[in-house]
Write a protein that holds these residues in place. Structure first.
Motif, PDB file in Angstrom:
ATOM      1  N   ALA A  48      35.035  34.904  28.426  1.00 15.65           N
ATOM      2  CA  ALA A  48      35.826  36.138  28.363  1.00 15.65           C
ATOM      3  C   ALA A  48      37.292  35.776  28.192  1.00 15.65           C
ATOM      4  N   ALA A  49      38.083  36.735  27.713  1.00 14.27           N
ATOM      5  CA  ALA A  49      39.516  36.532  27.559  1.00 14.27           C
ATOM      6  C   ALA A  49      40.240  37.862  27.712  1.00 14.27           C
ATOM      7  N   ILE A  50      41.515  37.762  28.032  1.00 17.12           N
ATOM      8  CA  ILE A  50      42.351  38.955  28.172  1.00 17.12           C
ATOM      9  C   ILE A  50      43.717  38.649  27.604  1.00 17.12           C
ATOM     10  N   ARG A  51      44.301  39.624  26.937  1.00 19.58           N
ATOM     11  CA  ARG A  51      45.614  39.457  26.312  1.00 19.58           C
ATOM     12  C   ARG A  51      46.718  39.859  27.275  1.00 19.58           C
ATOM     13  N   TRP A  52      47.860  39.213  27.058  1.00 17.61           N
ATOM     14  CA  TRP A  52      49.061  39.460  27.856  1.00 17.61           C
ATOM     15  C   TRP A  52      50.234  39.593  26.913  1.00 17.61           C
ATOM     16  N   PRO A  53      50.933  40.710  26.767  1.00 14.41           N
ATOM     17  CA  PRO A  53      50.643  41.992  27.439  1.00 14.41           C
ATOM     18  C   PRO A  53      49.510  42.723  26.732  1.00 14.41           C
ATOM     19  N   GLY A  54      49.340  43.912  27.025  1.00 11.43           N
ATOM     20  CA  GLY A  54      48.353  44.745  26.355  1.00 11.43           C
ATOM     21  C   GLY A  54      47.061  44.871  27.130  1.00 11.43           C
ATOM     22  N   GLY A  55      46.508  43.738  27.555  1.00  8.76           N
ATOM     23  CA  GLY A  55      45.295  43.800  28.361  1.00  8.76           C
ATOM     24  C   GLY A  55      44.005  43.938  27.601  1.00  8.76           C
ATOM     25  N   THR A  56      44.037  43.771  26.285  1.00  5.21           N
ATOM     26  CA  THR A  56      42.784  43.809  25.535  1.00  5.21           C
ATOM     27  C   THR A  56      41.854  42.712  26.043  1.00  5.21           C
ATOM     28  N   THR A  57      40.582  43.068  26.194  1.00  3.85           N
ATOM     29  CA  THR A  57      39.619  42.100  26.708  1.00  3.85           C
ATOM     30  C   THR A  57      38.559  41.760  25.670  1.00  3.85           C
ATOM     31  N   TYR A  58      38.005  40.589  25.811  1.00  2.00           N
ATOM     32  CA  TYR A  58      36.982  40.069  24.906  1.00  2.00           C
ATOM     33  C   TYR A  58      35.906  39.418  25.758  1.00  2.00           C
ATOM     34  N   TYR A  59      34.657  39.583  25.343  1.00  2.00           N
ATOM     35  CA  TYR A  59      33.551  39.016  26.100  1.00  2.00           C
ATOM     36  C   TYR A  59      32.531  38.361  25.177  1.00  2.00           C
ATOM     37  N   ALA A  60      31.959  37.283  25.670  1.00  2.00           N
ATOM     38  CA  ALA A  60      30.793  36.724  25.000  1.00  2.00           C
ATOM     39  C   ALA A  60      29.609  37.649  25.270  1.00  2.00           C
ATOM     40  N   ASP A  61      28.633  37.621  24.395  1.00  2.00           N
ATOM     41  CA  ASP A  61      27.464  38.487  24.591  1.00  2.00           C
ATOM     42  C   ASP A  61      26.797  38.231  25.934  1.00  2.00           C
ATOM     43  N   SER A  62      26.805  36.990  26.370  1.00  2.00           N
ATOM     44  CA  SER A  62      26.150  36.646  27.631  1.00  2.00           C
ATOM     45  C   SER A  62      26.867  37.235  28.837  1.00  2.00           C
ATOM     46  N   ALA A  63      28.123  37.618  28.648  1.00  2.00           N
ATOM     47  CA  ALA A  63      28.932  38.132  29.753  1.00  2.00           C
ATOM     48  C   ALA A  63      29.031  39.655  29.765  1.00  2.00           C
ATOM     49  N   LYS A  64      28.786  40.273  28.638  1.00  2.00           N
ATOM     50  CA  LYS A  64      28.946  41.720  28.540  1.00  2.00           C
ATOM     51  C   LYS A  64      28.033  42.452  29.521  1.00  2.00           C
ATOM     52  N   GLY A  65      28.618  43.393  30.235  1.00  2.00           N
ATOM     53  CA  GLY A  65      27.854  44.183  31.187  1.00  2.00           C
ATOM     54  C   GLY A  65      27.697  43.547  32.548  1.00  2.00           C
ATOM     55  N   ARG A  66      28.007  42.271  32.666  1.00  2.00           N
ATOM     56  CA  ARG A  66      27.871  41.592  33.960  1.00  2.00           C
ATOM     57  C   ARG A  66      29.196  41.035  34.468  1.00  2.00           C
ATOM     58  N   PHE A  67      30.039  40.574  33.570  1.00  2.00           N
ATOM     59  CA  PHE A  67      31.312  39.967  33.952  1.00  2.00           C
ATOM     60  C   PHE A  67      32.465  40.886  33.561  1.00  2.00           C
ATOM     61  N   THR A  68      33.513  40.845  34.365  1.00  2.00           N
ATOM     62  CA  THR A  68      34.720  41.619  34.061  1.00  2.00           C
ATOM     63  C   THR A  68      35.934  40.726  34.250  1.00  2.00           C
ATOM     64  N   ILE A  69      36.763  40.648  33.223  1.00  2.00           N
ATOM     65  CA  ILE A  69      38.009  39.899  33.320  1.00  2.00           C
ATOM     66  C   ILE A  69      39.140  40.889  33.570  1.00  2.00           C
ATOM     67  N   SER A  70      40.043  40.513  34.436  1.00  2.00           N
ATOM     68  CA  SER A  70      41.155  41.400  34.759  1.00  2.00           C
ATOM     69  C   SER A  70      42.362  40.546  35.142  1.00  2.00           C
ATOM     70  N   ARG A  71      43.485  41.203  35.359  1.00  2.00           N
ATOM     71  CA  ARG A  71      44.694  40.458  35.692  1.00  2.00           C
ATOM     72  C   ARG A  71      45.500  41.202  36.736  1.00  2.00           C
ATOM     73  N   ASP A  72      46.298  40.446  37.466  1.00  2.00           N
ATOM     74  CA  ASP A  72      47.254  40.995  38.415  1.00  2.00           C
ATOM     75  C   ASP A  72      48.606  40.454  37.983  1.00  2.00           C
ATOM     76  N   ASN A  73      49.392  41.297  37.325  1.00  2.00           N
ATOM     77  CA  ASN A  73      50.675  40.846  36.787  1.00  2.00           C
ATOM     78  C   ASN A  73      51.595  40.320  37.874  1.00  2.00           C
ATOM     79  N   ALA A  74      51.599  40.990  39.005  1.00  2.00           N
ATOM     80  CA  ALA A  74      52.515  40.609  40.084  1.00  2.00           C
ATOM     81  C   ALA A  74      52.189  39.218  40.628  1.00  2.00           C
ATOM     82  N   LYS A  75      50.928  38.870  40.595  1.00  2.00           N
ATOM     83  CA  LYS A  75      50.508  37.573  41.141  1.00  2.00           C
ATOM     84  C   LYS A  75      50.308  36.517  40.062  1.00  2.00           C
TER      85      LYS A  75
END
Length: 125
Positions: A48-75
């Motif tokens: 999986a991947a996430i863009r900075w800024p914007g927050g667009t996310t990308y997932y491999a097929d094996s991860a879709k529906g089970r994994f979630t990528i997210s970010r905490d800008n402050a941390k």
């Protein structure tokens, strides 16, 4: 840029884990942070991947529906929430940062400039 991944461990099939990737050091205006994994005897693969800024996310097929990528800008931390884990998810998981990567390239490890150490995830059946 320094990346530190942690949060791996041993979990039973069907369980959950949350991986964290803490970023420090030099910052960039646009980049992507990705999670990759390397299973025993296999090549490193995109999760999986996430863009900075914007927050667009990308997932491999094996991860879709089970994994979630997210970010905490402050941390300056990126998370990978993994649910419904399967034994085949057992792997060393790595976080990495890519500067200026285009959408079509976020899934390729060769486009990532900075890597953290791996954190091991073991899913028992």
């Amino acid at each position: 840029v320094q990346l530190q991944a942690f949060g791996g461990g041993l979990v039973q099939a069907g369980g959950s884990l949350r991986l964290s990737c803490a970023a420090s050091g030099r910052t960039f205006s646009r980049y992507a942070v990705g999670w990759f994994r390397q299973r025993p005897g296999k090549e490193r693969e995109f999760v999986a991947a996430i863009r900075w800024p914007g927050g667009t996310t990308y997932y491999a097929d094996s991860a879709k529906g089970r994994f979630t990528i997210s970010r905490d800008n402050a941390k300056n931390t990126i998370y990978l929430q993994m649910n419904s884990l399967k034994p085949e998810d057992t792997a060393a998981y790595y976080c990495a940062a890519a500067v200026g990567v285009i959408n079509s390239a976020v899934g390729s490890s060769i486009n990532y400039d900075y890597w953290g150490q791996g954190t091991l995830v073991t899913v028992s059946s």
